[in-house]
Scaffold this active site. Structure first.
Site, short mmCIF file in Angstrom:
data_model
loop_
_atom_site.label_atom_id
_atom_site.label_comp_id
_atom_site.label_asym_id
_atom_site.label_seq_id
_atom_site.Cartn_x
_atom_site.Cartn_y
_atom_site.Cartn_z
N ARG A 51 0.97 -1.27 0.38
CA ARG A 51 -0.11 0.07 0.07
C ARG A 51 0.22 1.03 -0.11
O ARG A 51 1.08 1.71 -1.02
CB ARG A 51 -1.41 0.09 1.42
CG ARG A 51 -2.29 0.88 1.44
CD ARG A 51 -1.24 2.71 1.57
NE ARG A 51 -1.72 2.54 2.89
CZ ARG A 51 -0.59 3.44 3.42
NH1 ARG A 51 -0.74 4.82 2.77
NH2 ARG A 51 -0.25 3.63 4.87
N ASP A 52 1.20 1.74 1.25
CA ASP A 52 2.59 2.32 0.96
C ASP A 52 3.35 2.46 -0.35
O ASP A 52 3.76 4.04 -0.08
CB ASP A 52 3.11 2.79 2.54
CG ASP A 52 3.51 3.92 3.14
OD1 ASP A 52 3.56 5.09 1.86
OD2 ASP A 52 4.08 4.00 3.77
N HIS A 248 6.63 4.33 12.88
CA HIS A 248 7.26 4.46 10.74
C HIS A 248 7.58 5.08 10.86
O HIS A 248 7.62 6.42 10.65
CB HIS A 248 5.69 4.56 10.59
CG HIS A 248 5.30 4.83 9.42
ND1 HIS A 248 4.36 3.63 8.71
CD2 HIS A 248 5.70 5.36 8.11
CE1 HIS A 248 4.08 3.56 7.27
NE2 HIS A 248 5.41 4.48 6.80
N HIS A 250 10.60 6.47 7.91
CA HIS A 250 11.30 6.90 6.43
C HIS A 250 13.22 7.17 7.10
O HIS A 250 13.64 7.57 7.66
CB HIS A 250 10.90 7.82 5.87
CG HIS A 250 9.53 7.23 5.70
ND1 HIS A 250 9.09 8.12 3.72
CD2 HIS A 250 8.24 7.56 6.35
CE1 HIS A 250 7.83 7.32 3.96
NE2 HIS A 250 7.43 7.29 5.21
N CYS A 281 5.69 8.81 -0.34
CA CYS A 281 4.85 9.54 0.25
C CYS A 281 4.38 11.39 -1.10
O CYS A 281 5.26 11.93 -1.26
CB CYS A 281 4.73 10.66 1.40
SG CYS A 281 3.30 11.82 1.80
N ASN A 290 10.54 4.71 3.21
CA ASN A 290 10.73 3.47 4.24
C ASN A 290 11.02 2.58 4.58
O ASN A 290 12.02 2.18 4.02
CB ASN A 290 9.52 2.75 3.94
CG ASN A 290 7.89 3.45 4.01
OD1 ASN A 290 7.45 4.21 4.52
ND2 ASN A 290 7.30 3.09 3.12
#
Length: 342
Positions: A51-52, A248, A250, A281, A290
């Site tokens: 997803r991300d 989370h 990066h 993003c 990430n």
């Protein structure tokens, strides 16, 4: 885009002076586990690559490739794999195939007991779409800063919270757990430093409306370990059990693993990561990839922390996806195990 690239090997053996193949590092039992009693015994990895990770790709990945990617991640031992997002296709065209993807994943939980396939929903319409496809868990995505809230959600941070409240209430009322993502927790590309108390205020709002878990996002990768400790401590002082927190990170400035270790020392046991280091993003160009799941697993296994993940299978999966995307994986561990061109 090639739908069936050749399979990469899980690790490349080298040839010694006598012409015999040397064992791979994983076959040798490396990394050598050394337990630290101050760290948790087990960490749950919340895999966000499908997803991300894929939402930030310039090319559209075919739905059959996405389904195979998720199936391979589950087969590698990951038990939380965020599948997709029910955001309007206009905003995230890379995930416009959510309705087509979900039926392709329907048999995975039976094949992999304990598998969780959460999906992101932006509003009640997104929740309706997710429920129509029998999503078992959902997530909402809020911001700790005003500027990013307006750029990402087209409303103020508080207005976004008001939009999420009926989503969370309806989902929890139906017995569906909700995760709250909070972005820009450590710095904002337009506003700069973000006060810790401001982050806590927005995080508490998500938890108080019913989110079962709160993921603290370093969206542009500017966090450092001391800042991580301070933020986790601020939440626990506010009465939030550390078991409700996830992190989370990066890896923009190469700090993701150091920040993860700091979070683990503060008691956090849920870490978001993306297979192969995919992602960024689309609404903050300074947000790079990430934390790579393979790099995280290498560190955790070296610390003697259980993850349930087969690192060789995971690296092979990321190598497979890198070939679909037509570029090398940014994960240092994937490149070390499979070769620099993977």
């Amino acid at each position: 885009m090639n739908a069936t690239p050749p399979e990469p090997t899980t690790a490349r053996a080298t040839t010694g002076a006598a012409g015999t193949a040397e064992p791979t590092v994983l076959e040798l039992g490396l990394p050598q586990p050394v337990r630290d009693p101050g760290l948790p015994e087990r960490v749950r990895i919340h895999e966000v690559g499908a997803r991300d990770g894929l939402q930030n790709e310039s090319a559209l990945v075919p739905v059959e490739v996405k389904a195979e990617f998720i199936a391979r991640l589950a087969a590698a031992g990951l038990r939380t794999v965020e599948a997709t997002s029910f955001v309007h296709p206009k905003w995230v065209p890379q995930l416009a195939d959510a309705e087509e993807l979900m039926p392709r994943l329907a048999d995975l939980p039976a094949r992999h007991p304990g598998l969780r396939l959460p999906v992101l929903v932006p509003n009640e319409r997104g929740l309706d779409r997710a429920l129509a496809h029998h999503a078992g868990e959902v997530a909402v995505f809020a911001s700790a800063t005003e500027t990013f809230a307006r750029r990402n959600l087209n409303r103020s941070a508080d207005e976004a919270m008001a939009m999420f409240r009926p989503v969370v209430e309806r989902a929890t009322g139906a017995g569906i757990p909700v995760r709250g993502y909070l972005s820009m927790c450590f710095g904002d590309p337009w506003e700069g430093p973000v006060p810790v108390d401001q982050v806590v205020r927005h995080g508490l709002a998500l938890l108080e409306m019913g989110c079962a878990e709160l993921s603290l996002g370093d969206t542009i990768g500017v966090a450092t370990p001391g800042h991580v400790n301070a933020l986790v401590d601020a939440f626990t002082r506010s009465g939030v059990p550390v078991g409700q927190l996830a992190v989370h990170f990066h890896d923009t400035y190469g700090q993701a693993l150091a920040n993860t270790l700091a979070a683990l020392r503060s008691g956090v046991t849920v870490v978001d990561a993306s297979a192969g280091g995919l992602g960024g993003c689309p609404y903050a160009k300074s947000a790079t990839g990430n934390l790579a799941t393979e790099d995280l697993v290498w560190m955790l296994h070296g610390l003697g922390i259980e993850t349930g993940v087969d690192l060789a299978a995971l690296a092979a999966t990321s190598g497979w996806m890198a070939r679909h995307l037509g570029r090398p994986s940014p994960s240092r561990t994937v490149r070390a195990l499979l070769g620099p061109t993977t």
